[in-house]
Design a protein around this motif. Structure first.
Motif, PDB file in Angstrom:
ATOM      1  N   LEU A  17     -17.339 -11.259  28.813  1.00  0.00           N
ATOM      2  CA  LEU A  17     -16.949 -10.146  28.917  1.00  0.00           C
ATOM      3  C   LEU A  17     -16.815  -8.990  28.139  1.00  0.00           C
ATOM      4  O   LEU A  17     -17.406  -7.593  28.654  1.00  0.00           O
ATOM      5  N   CYS A  18     -16.726  -9.462  27.084  1.00  0.00           N
ATOM      6  CA  CYS A  18     -16.574  -8.275  25.964  1.00  0.00           C
ATOM      7  C   CYS A  18     -18.155  -7.108  25.630  1.00  0.00           C
ATOM      8  O   CYS A  18     -18.407  -6.417  25.496  1.00  0.00           O
ATOM      9  N   GLN A  19     -19.144  -8.796  25.967  1.00  0.00           N
ATOM     10  CA  GLN A  19     -20.389  -7.504  25.487  1.00  0.00           C
ATOM     11  C   GLN A  19     -20.943  -7.218  26.379  1.00  0.00           C
ATOM     12  O   GLN A  19     -21.613  -6.150  26.131  1.00  0.00           O
ATOM     13  N   LYS A  20     -20.345  -7.172  27.986  1.00  0.00           N
ATOM     14  CA  LYS A  20     -20.099  -6.072  28.964  1.00  0.00           C
ATOM     15  C   LYS A  20     -20.022  -5.107  28.030  1.00  0.00           C
ATOM     16  O   LYS A  20     -20.026  -3.252  28.582  1.00  0.00           O
ATOM     17  N   GLU A  24     -21.123  -0.957  27.683  1.00  0.00           N
ATOM     18  CA  GLU A  24     -20.250   0.181  28.108  1.00  0.00           C
ATOM     19  C   GLU A  24     -19.387   0.860  27.556  1.00  0.00           C
ATOM     20  O   GLU A  24     -19.905   2.822  27.819  1.00  0.00           O
ATOM     21  N   LEU A  25     -19.162   1.102  26.812  1.00  0.00           N
ATOM     22  CA  LEU A  25     -18.718   1.619  25.483  1.00  0.00           C
ATOM     23  C   LEU A  25     -19.709   2.329  24.898  1.00  0.00           C
ATOM     24  O   LEU A  25     -19.935   3.484  23.909  1.00  0.00           O
ATOM     25  N   ARG A  26     -20.788   1.576  23.946  1.00  0.00           N
ATOM     26  CA  ARG A  26     -21.906   2.387  23.849  1.00  0.00           C
ATOM     27  C   ARG A  26     -22.112   4.080  23.402  1.00  0.00           C
ATOM     28  O   ARG A  26     -22.740   4.851  22.727  1.00  0.00           O
ATOM     29  N   PRO A  27     -22.816   4.346  25.079  1.00  0.00           N
ATOM     30  CA  PRO A  27     -22.559   5.787  24.932  1.00  0.00           C
ATOM     31  C   PRO A  27     -21.455   6.911  24.429  1.00  0.00           C
ATOM     32  O   PRO A  27     -22.156   7.409  24.019  1.00  0.00           O
ATOM     33  N   LEU A  28     -19.669   6.751  24.695  1.00  0.00           N
ATOM     34  CA  LEU A  28     -18.972   6.993  24.275  1.00  0.00           C
ATOM     35  C   LEU A  28     -19.457   6.934  22.591  1.00  0.00           C
ATOM     36  O   LEU A  28     -18.730   8.130  21.672  1.00  0.00           O
ATOM     37  N   LYS A  59     -11.925  12.414  16.889  1.00  0.00           N
ATOM     38  CA  LYS A  59     -11.404  12.070  17.987  1.00  0.00           C
ATOM     39  C   LYS A  59     -12.241  10.966  18.730  1.00  0.00           C
ATOM     40  O   LYS A  59     -11.339  10.418  19.616  1.00  0.00           O
ATOM     41  N   TYR A  60     -13.190  10.523  18.224  1.00  0.00           N
ATOM     42  CA  TYR A  60     -13.956   9.720  18.810  1.00  0.00           C
ATOM     43  C   TYR A  60     -12.803   7.985  18.354  1.00  0.00           C
ATOM     44  O   TYR A  60     -13.098   7.303  18.648  1.00  0.00           O
ATOM     45  N   ASP A  61     -12.124   7.767  17.547  1.00  0.00           N
ATOM     46  CA  ASP A  61     -11.872   6.990  16.734  1.00  0.00           C
ATOM     47  C   ASP A  61     -10.787   7.280  17.807  1.00  0.00           C
ATOM     48  O   ASP A  61     -11.148   5.283  17.853  1.00  0.00           O
ATOM     49  N   LYS A  62      -9.780   8.211  18.090  1.00  0.00           N
ATOM     50  CA  LYS A  62      -8.761   7.860  18.585  1.00  0.00           C
ATOM     51  C   LYS A  62      -9.638   7.379  20.235  1.00  0.00           C
ATOM     52  O   LYS A  62      -8.437   6.127  21.220  1.00  0.00           O
ATOM     53  N   GLU A  63     -10.389   8.090  21.156  1.00  0.00           N
ATOM     54  CA  GLU A  63     -10.701   7.872  22.346  1.00  0.00           C
ATOM     55  C   GLU A  63     -11.651   6.261  22.571  1.00  0.00           C
ATOM     56  O   GLU A  63     -10.810   5.747  23.440  1.00  0.00           O
ATOM     57  N   VAL A  64     -12.032   5.925  22.119  1.00  0.00           N
ATOM     58  CA  VAL A  64     -13.172   4.426  21.046  1.00  0.00           C
ATOM     59  C   VAL A  64     -11.385   3.436  21.104  1.00  0.00           C
ATOM     60  O   VAL A  64     -12.002   2.190  22.322  1.00  0.00           O
ATOM     61  N   GLU A  65     -10.742   3.288  20.802  1.00  0.00           N
ATOM     62  CA  GLU A  65      -9.811   2.649  20.342  1.00  0.00           C
ATOM     63  C   GLU A  65      -8.623   2.474  21.780  1.00  0.00           C
ATOM     64  O   GLU A  65      -8.363   1.415  22.918  1.00  0.00           O
ATOM     65  N   LYS A  71      -8.611  -1.234  28.025  1.00  0.00           N
ATOM     66  CA  LYS A  71      -9.539  -2.353  29.239  1.00  0.00           C
ATOM     67  C   LYS A  71      -9.208  -3.990  28.804  1.00  0.00           C
ATOM     68  O   LYS A  71      -9.209  -4.788  29.691  1.00  0.00           O
ATOM     69  N   LEU A  72      -8.512  -3.872  27.944  1.00  0.00           N
ATOM     70  CA  LEU A  72      -8.225  -5.256  26.969  1.00  0.00           C
ATOM     71  C   LEU A  72      -6.801  -5.350  28.050  1.00  0.00           C
ATOM     72  O   LEU A  72      -6.614  -6.769  28.512  1.00  0.00           O
ATOM     73  N   GLN A  73      -6.061  -4.959  27.793  1.00  0.00           N
ATOM     74  CA  GLN A  73      -4.642  -4.809  28.643  1.00  0.00           C
ATOM     75  C   GLN A  73      -5.107  -5.009  30.297  1.00  0.00           C
ATOM     76  O   GLN A  73      -4.215  -5.976  30.635  1.00  0.00           O
ATOM     77  N   LYS A  74      -6.043  -4.591  30.420  1.00  0.00           N
ATOM     78  CA  LYS A  74      -6.210  -4.672  31.654  1.00  0.00           C
ATOM     79  C   LYS A  74      -6.339  -6.525  32.834  1.00  0.00           C
ATOM     80  O   LYS A  74      -6.610  -7.099  33.509  1.00  0.00           O
TER      81      LYS A  74
END
Length: 291
Positions: A17-20, A24-28, A59-65, A71-74
């Motif tokens: 799941l994390c690899q997936k 998904e996160l790579r574009p951001l 802003k990307y540090d904040k948006e990525v976190e 995703k992890l909470q879900k």
């Protein structure tokens, strides 16, 4: 320690799941990266200073976190989350957060933010699942991902370290003259704080540089540790780190056959901020230099 097959399978499913999610996160992650940063306005990163002008956040540090946390909470409700930017905002101590949970995710959305802000291609996002034990918390699942090279370093406790399907092993180099090292330390200031290890770090840097193939200073502790696990460098040490800098790297190195300790050789505490990692053959030599 993993006690049964169901735990192992659970970690493997978490890994998938994390690899997936990383893909998904790579574009951001790459959105703020430019092949020619001089051609764009750095204001697009919305850079802010945290503790000093050398300690920055974009802003990307904040948006990525925020994206990772959601995703992890879900997917893993009820498990703790320690994130660099959230802790910086709330002032909550990572170790205190960890004490409240049996399983805790430790996140650095972008390790190497200064590099990222200048499109210097040595930064990563690093995630680690740590588990409460009788002696504290131990890493059991680790991922360190470089979006520029699309390299995902990962490890499951007891099941080795890997990169893109290939098993990782630390080197077996014994002779310091054949070894390449990496470290990190704060930039030189006119006046050092009482607890600042920069002068000592510079002296050690000079001494080990003179005795080896060289010492790199690349600006991302998480990637430095992944490189030790991958055999790209033979050892790494640093002071003044946070748990999100090193948690994943500790497991990567150990599962690749490396040794991870404090600078005096004592067992590693991922919350201590101090780390020495290398192959077993050259570890005693490094300990001697660092003591």
């Amino acid at each position: 320690m993993m006690k049964n097959t169901s735990t192992i399978l659970d970690l493997k499913s978490r890994l998938v799941l994390c690899q997936k999610l990383l893909q998904e996160l790579r574009p951001l992650l790459m959105e703020g990266y430019s092949l020619n940063p001089g051609s764009q306005n750095s204001n697009s990163l919305e850079i802010e200073n945290k503790t000093s002008f050398r300690d920055i956040v974009t802003k990307y540090d904040k948006e990525v976190e925020a994206w990772i946390t959601l995703k992890l909470q879900k997917n893993f409700p009820g498990e703790g989350i320690i994130g660099e930017e959230t802790c910086a905002l709330t002032k909550e101590l990572p170790k205190e957060i960890a004490q409240k949970h049996d399983l805790v995710w430790v996140l650095d959305p972008i390790d190497g933010t200064t590099n990222f802000s200048r499109s210097y291609p040595f930064f990563c996002t690093t995630w680690c699942l740590i588990q409460k034990t009788t002696n504290g918390h131990s890493p059991i699942l680790a991922l360190t991902y470089n979006p520029v090279s699309n390299e995902c370093f990962w490890a499951i406790k007891g099941h080795g370290s890997w990169i893109n399907g290939l098993r990782l092993r630390c080197t077996s180099i014994k002779n310091p003259k054949e070894a390449l090292f990496v470290t990190g330390f704060a930039s030189l200031n006119e006046k050092f704080a009482e607890n600042d290890n920069t002068p000592q770090s510079i002296n050690i840097f000079k001494e080990i540089t003179a005795s080896s193939l060289g010492v790199r200073r690349d600006g991302s502790a998480a990637l430095d540790l992944a490189y030790v696990a991958a055999g790209r460098v033979d050892g790494y040490w640093e002071w003044g780190l946070s748990v999100w800098d090193i948690a994943a790297g500790v497991l990567l190195c150990e599962e690749a056959g490396g040794i991870v300790t404090h600078h005096d050789g004592s067992p590693i505490d991922i919350f201590s901020g101090e780390i020495l990692s290398s192959n077993p053959q050259i570890h005693p030599w490094l300990l001697q230099k660092l003591r």
